[in-house]
Design a protein around this motif. Structure first.
Motif, PDB file in Angstrom:
ATOM      1  N   TRP A 167      29.913 -22.814   2.339  1.00 19.16           N
ATOM      2  CA  TRP A 167      30.259 -22.258   3.640  1.00 19.16           C
ATOM      3  C   TRP A 167      31.753 -22.335   3.944  1.00 19.16           C
ATOM      4  CZ3 TRP A 167      26.539 -19.320   4.096  1.00 19.16           C
ATOM      5  CH2 TRP A 167      25.208 -19.720   3.928  1.00 19.16           C
TER       6      TRP A 167
ATOM      7  N   GLU B 193      26.500 -16.487  -0.994  1.00 19.16           N
ATOM      8  CA  GLU B 193      25.234 -16.609  -1.711  1.00 19.16           C
ATOM      9  C   GLU B 193      25.038 -18.019  -2.255  1.00 19.16           C
ATOM     10  OE1 GLU B 193      22.835 -14.732  -1.610  1.00 19.16           O
ATOM     11  OE2 GLU B 193      24.029 -13.399  -0.396  1.00 19.16           O
ATOM     12  N   GLU B 194      26.151 -18.634  -2.657  1.00 20.30           N
ATOM     13  CA  GLU B 194      26.055 -19.999  -3.180  1.00 20.30           C
ATOM     14  C   GLU B 194      26.137 -21.031  -2.066  1.00 20.30           C
ATOM     15  OE1 GLU B 194      29.130 -20.087  -6.121  1.00 20.30           O
ATOM     16  OE2 GLU B 194      28.178 -18.468  -7.252  1.00 20.30           O
ATOM     17  N   GLU B 195      26.176 -20.517  -0.837  1.00 20.74           N
ATOM     18  CA  GLU B 195      26.161 -21.374   0.349  1.00 20.74           C
ATOM     19  C   GLU B 195      27.322 -22.348   0.353  1.00 20.74           C
ATOM     20  OE1 GLU B 195      22.187 -22.830   0.353  1.00 20.74           O
ATOM     21  OE2 GLU B 195      21.355 -20.915   0.966  1.00 20.74           O
TER      22      GLU B 195
ATOM     23  N   PRO C  66      25.101  -2.978   4.920  1.00 18.77           N
ATOM     24  CA  PRO C  66      24.996  -3.639   3.638  1.00 18.77           C
ATOM     25  C   PRO C  66      24.788  -5.136   3.709  1.00 18.77           C
ATOM     26  CG  PRO C  66      27.251  -2.965   4.102  1.00 18.77           C
ATOM     27  CD  PRO C  66      26.390  -2.377   5.148  1.00 18.77           C
ATOM     28  N   VAL C  67      24.980  -5.760   4.825  1.00 20.35           N
ATOM     29  CA  VAL C  67      24.793  -7.200   4.907  1.00 20.35           C
ATOM     30  C   VAL C  67      23.652  -7.503   5.852  1.00 20.35           C
ATOM     31  CG1 VAL C  67      25.833  -9.374   5.566  1.00 20.35           C
ATOM     32  CG2 VAL C  67      27.195  -7.622   4.455  1.00 20.35           C
TER      33      VAL C  67
ATOM     34  N   LEU D  93      34.319  -2.585   4.723  1.00 18.23           N
ATOM     35  CA  LEU D  93      33.843  -3.917   4.391  1.00 18.23           C
ATOM     36  C   LEU D  93      34.294  -4.979   5.401  1.00 18.23           C
ATOM     37  CD1 LEU D  93      34.382  -3.791   0.530  1.00 18.23           C
ATOM     38  CD2 LEU D  93      32.258  -3.523   1.787  1.00 18.23           C
TER      39      LEU D  93
ATOM     40  N   PHE E 187      35.945  -8.805  -1.837  1.00 16.93           N
ATOM     41  CA  PHE E 187      34.725  -8.930  -1.038  1.00 16.93           C
ATOM     42  C   PHE E 187      33.622  -9.612  -1.850  1.00 16.93           C
ATOM     43  CE2 PHE E 187      30.732  -7.443   0.741  1.00 16.93           C
ATOM     44  CZ  PHE E 187      30.909  -7.864   2.053  1.00 16.93           C
TER      45      PHE E 187
ATOM     46  N   LEU F  74      31.137 -12.683  -0.950  1.00 17.10           N
ATOM     47  CA  LEU F  74      29.690 -12.601  -1.102  1.00 17.10           C
ATOM     48  C   LEU F  74      29.161 -13.718  -1.998  1.00 17.10           C
ATOM     49  CD1 LEU F  74      27.280 -10.824  -0.368  1.00 17.10           C
ATOM     50  CD2 LEU F  74      27.681  -9.531  -2.442  1.00 17.10           C
TER      51      LEU F  74
END
Lengths: 168, 446
Positions: free
Chosen positions: B299, B295-297, B212-213, B318, B287, B291
């Protein structure tokens, strides 16, 4: 479509498409996303107050639309609805086109390795030719921040290109 | 530091054809635009009505529930557990938990088919089955069976991410997976169509068996480039220790429809059975925050959230994905820590299907960011065996360059030759490889 709106699209189509290709990465369909940008822009045209240039205003819309598209794309890839794009080598066509597609994908993947902030700085200054001051105004951050982001972005981009097997 | 190369700018310039296509699409789209507002207004109104209707009609409680520990006899007559779960089948099960906190049954023998309303209340549902396998469902239609020491999961609707001791796979509508001997790991998997699954059920897209990733190349030895020369190196432990063949989903000819729901088949740790009772939704939500941050970086947030997730849910489907996000985020924050995290991930999840991604990332981080060939070389060597295509070609290439730097001329020769002969090697790498090859001492032929 009114003449003014048609002219608006004609005038900025290449810019928007280029921004989307550079900011969106290999997983978003550039033409679809660029079309979304124009849909949003034309809908909001009446709210444009002229505080910035038309081009800057359109870039800010592009940033938001691209960011959403990247998020959607990542989510779809995460749940397995989207697979990675096929490598260009599987496409038929003249070798120049293949090479061009391969290079574009490599640049997009390399840009995609950067954080959004670094990618935007690199695209605006190094690829679009804006000064750090102009880029700062477009991204609403100080000029010094752009310079700092550029430094890191260039380094990371060069490393990413190298990983792609391409010497920068 | 110079600006980026001119060719990179040119490569990302849209062609005239692309621009013309966009202009035409925008013109065509604008004509349809006036109808959008009323359409969305109608959709909004309909949604509001549905929500109001749902709130009025939604069950306020779980309803009659079996006492924990009581037997369930499965037959064609549906057994309803709460407002959203209906069980049919031919077998014996025990209700372990039934209530608003979730429903858990243990399948002792036979077959249970679960129909779970993906939108219904109290739909969290888990079937425990022999072999340390549990099937946790958010909403779909699937069957779990355990007959003659042979277990299987078959999905009729929705998608299923299977994680069991040997790794994780994804099943789509019409696919199944099996295990036997009480241990899911190391057994041959079985993929077969489920009768009746094609009635409008969504299917997986091409490549849907990927993790999934960041799904990339599957660690399947069969996916290796047939033209790639064999190096004669020992196969890495992970590659040989993973006999479970990930189910190959049927290819959907077109973009698939959204699945109605997602089901998760999750391996349990016998020593920690309480994990299965934790809310799947809470795990999914935790989770989801990882994610979102990735996605929004963000970090630093990603690292923090992933670490918290792993502390709370150390096992399960997961966990490897959360670990992957942690590595991905760390590479932006602290490459050295990312290399260490990747090494730990590789030691922990030896047979996970993301192994090819992580082993390659581990190698490239060590090589590119730390310039540490001693760390990179073993991972590149493993990557040559479990990746395919361009990544495999580059693994040969960088392994060769590292081996040269480490003074192992024989390995450098073999690897560079393999890279040069590889059909997927990026052409720009060729000159550097040829130079490196030419500078190596000649092989002594005895």
């Amino acid at each position: 479509m009114t003449d003014a709106r048609a002219r608006f699209c004609e005038q900025y189509a290449a810019d928007v498409l280029r921004w989307v290709i550079r900011l969106g990465g290999p997983h978003v369909h550039a033409e679809d996303v660029a079309q979304d940008v124009f849909t949003v822009a034309l809908r909001r045209m009446s709210t444009f107050r002229g505080d910035s240039s038309e081009r800057t205003w359109l870039f800010s819309i592009t940033r938001n639309v691209v960011r959403n598209a990247r998020r959607r794309s990542a989510l779809r890839r995460f749940v397995g609805f989207d697979s990675l794009p096929e490598p260009p080598s599987s496409e038929p066509g003249p070798s120049e086109r293949l090479e061009s597609a391969r290079r574009r994908a490599a640049v997009q993947r390399s840009l995609g390795k950067l954080s959004t902030a670094h990618r935007e700085a690199l695209v605006l200054v190094d690829m679009e030719g804006h000064t750090a001051k102009e880029a700062g105004a477009m991204l609403a951050v100080p000029e010094g921040t752009i310079s700092s982001r550029l430094h890191h972005a260039r380094k990371a981009f060069a490393a990413a290109l190298k990983r792609e097997g391409i010497e920068g | 530091m110079s600006e980026i190369p001119q060719w990179a700018r040119e490569a990302t310039e849209p062609s005239d054809i692309e621009v013309a296509r966009l202009q035409a699409a925008v013109r065509a789209g604008d004509r349809a635009a006036p109808s959008r507002a009323p359409l969305w207004a109608a959709v909004g109104a309909a949604t509001a009505l549905l929500i109001v209707g749902f709130l009025l009609l939604a069950p306020t409680g779980y309803g009659p529930a079996p006492t924990p520990g009581s037997p369930l006899t499965l037959s064609e007559q549906p057994v309803e557990l709460g407002p959203s779960i209906a069980l049919t089948g031919d077998g014996e099960a025990t209700a372990l938990e039934a209530g608003e906190a979730g429903t858990v049954i243990a399948l002792r023998t036979g077959t249970v088919t679960a129909e779970v309303d993906p939108e219904g209340a109290f739909r969290a549902f888990t079937v425990q089955a022999p072999g340390d396998v549990a099937v946790s469902v958010v909403g779909t239609r699937f069957t779990v069976s355990w007959v003659d020491d042979q277990g299987s999961v078959a999905v009729e609707r929705g998608r299923v991410a299977v994680s069991e001791p040997a790794g994780s796979h994804t099943l789509g509508a019409g696919e199944s997976w099996s295990w036997n001997g009480g241990v899911a790991a190391g057994e041959e998997s079985l993929v077969r169509p489920v009768p009746g699954a094609a009635d409008g059920a969504p299917e997986l897209p091409s490549g849907g068996d990927r993790p999934p990733v960041s799904p990339r190349e599957a660690p399947d030895a069969k996916a290796r480039d047939p033209k790639a020369p064999e190096l004669g190196m020992s196969p890495p432990e992970a590659a040989s220790a993973d006999p479970v063949v990930a189910p190959t989903p049927r290819l959907a000819p077109e973009t698939p429809a959204e699945p109605e729901a997602v089901a998760v088949v999750e391996a349990l740790t016998p020593s920690n059975p309480a994990l299965v009772k934790k809310s799947d939704l809470a795990q999914a939500s935790a989770f989801g925050r990882v994610l979102d941050a990735a996605e929004e970086e963000r970090w630093a947030d990603t690292v923090d959230l992933a670490e918290r997730f792993l502390a709370t849910y150390p096992v399960g489907s997961l966990a490897p994905a959360a670990g992957w996000h942690r590595i991905e985020a760390l590479q932006h924050e602290d490459p050295k820590a990312a290399v260490a995290a990747a090494a730990m991930w590789l030691a922990t999840y030896r047979s996970d299907t993301r192994r090819a991604d992580v082993v390659y990332l581990h190698a490239t981080l060590a090589y590119d960011r730390l310039e540490d060939c001693a760390t990179a070389a073993p991972s590149y060597e493993e990557a040559t065996a479990i990746t395919s295509g361009e990544r495999q070609a580059k693994s040969f290439a960088f392994l060769g360059l590292c081996a040269k730097e480490l003074g192992d001329a024989a390995l450098a020769r073999r690897s560079i030759d393999a890279a040069i002969a590889h059909s997927s090697l990026p052409r720009p790498l060729l000159p550097a490889l040829k130079r490196a090859r030419a500078s190596l001492p000649q092989e002594v032929i005895r």
